[in-house]
Design a protein around this motif. Structure first.
Motif, mmCIF file in Angstrom:
data_model
loop_
_atom_site.group_PDB
_atom_site.id
_atom_site.type_symbol
_atom_site.label_atom_id
_atom_site.label_comp_id
_atom_site.label_asym_id
_atom_site.label_seq_id
_atom_site.Cartn_x
_atom_site.Cartn_y
_atom_site.Cartn_z
ATOM 1 N N ASP A 125 0.831 -1.211 0.000
ATOM 2 C CA ASP A 125 0.000 0.000 0.000
ATOM 3 C C ASP A 125 0.866 1.262 0.000
ATOM 4 O O ASP A 125 0.576 2.227 -0.721
ATOM 5 N N ARG B 266 2.390 1.714 -3.445
ATOM 6 C CA ARG B 266 1.377 2.193 -4.385
ATOM 7 C C ARG B 266 1.106 3.676 -4.162
ATOM 8 O O ARG B 266 1.034 4.471 -5.099
ATOM 9 N N GLN B 267 0.972 4.081 -2.888
ATOM 10 C CA GLN B 267 0.739 5.488 -2.579
ATOM 11 C C GLN B 267 1.911 6.358 -3.018
ATOM 12 O O GLN B 267 1.716 7.471 -3.520
ATOM 13 N N HIS C 140 3.916 5.799 -5.533
ATOM 14 C CA HIS C 140 3.846 5.950 -6.987
ATOM 15 C C HIS C 140 2.723 6.908 -7.401
ATOM 16 O O HIS C 140 2.852 7.629 -8.385
ATOM 17 N N GLU C 141 1.627 6.933 -6.648
ATOM 18 C CA GLU C 141 0.515 7.830 -6.971
ATOM 19 C C GLU C 141 0.825 9.272 -6.577
ATOM 20 O O GLU C 141 0.556 10.197 -7.336
ATOM 21 N N GLU C 142 1.375 9.455 -5.378
ATOM 22 C CA GLU C 142 1.608 10.789 -4.836
ATOM 23 C C GLU C 142 2.779 11.500 -5.489
ATOM 24 O O GLU C 142 2.686 12.669 -5.821
ATOM 25 N N PRO D 260 5.414 10.344 -8.326
ATOM 26 C CA PRO D 260 6.054 9.385 -9.220
ATOM 27 C C PRO D 260 7.539 9.690 -9.454
ATOM 28 O O PRO D 260 8.327 8.774 -9.660
#
Length: 130
Positions: free
Chosen positions: A13, A16-17, A19-21, A23
């Motif tokens: 998690d 993933r966060q 990479h989203e927040e 990159p």
């Protein structure tokens, strides 16, 4: 020691966060060799200016110190020092701002840093599990 299933899920998690927040940061962490040469454009500009001033001072020392060797040497060394300082400034990385606690704080625009936001999210998630 292997991670528990819950720890692995939390780690996935967080990745993933990340990479989203941010990159760019995620790519920097994944491929650090691609981002080793990051320098500040402002430092490059000031560095070039210092190198040019140093060269002008060296040339001035040669021209003006023709009759006096000691003056020529002093001015030449000063100009060389300015040029070296300019090169050092060009290759220096921008400073990372830290808050009073010694950790990462807010960036120059006043926004929270990525790690601070992640810490706040973690605390909210942990408090929500109780």
């Amino acid at each position: 020691m292997s991670l528990s299933e819950r720890e692995q899920r939390v780690l996935r998690d967080l990745e993933r966060q990340l990479h989203e927040e941010d990159p760019t940061l995620a790519e920097t962490i994944q491929y650090p060799e691609r981002h080793l040469a990051r320098v500040s454009p402002r430092n490059i500009g000031w560095g070039i200016a210092l190198v040019l001033v140093g060269l002008v001072v060296v040339i001035s020392g040669v021209v003006l110190g023709h009759g006096n060797g000691l003056v020529s040497i002093i001015v030449g060394v000063t100009g060389f020092g300015l040029a070296v300082a300019g090169v050092a400034l060009m290759v220096r990385r921008p400073p990372v701002l830290k808050d009073a606690r010694g950790g990462m704080g807010k960036d120059r625009t006043g926004r929270s840093t990525f790690m601070e936001r992640q810490s706040e999210r973690w605390e909210r998630r942990r408090d929500g599990d109780r």
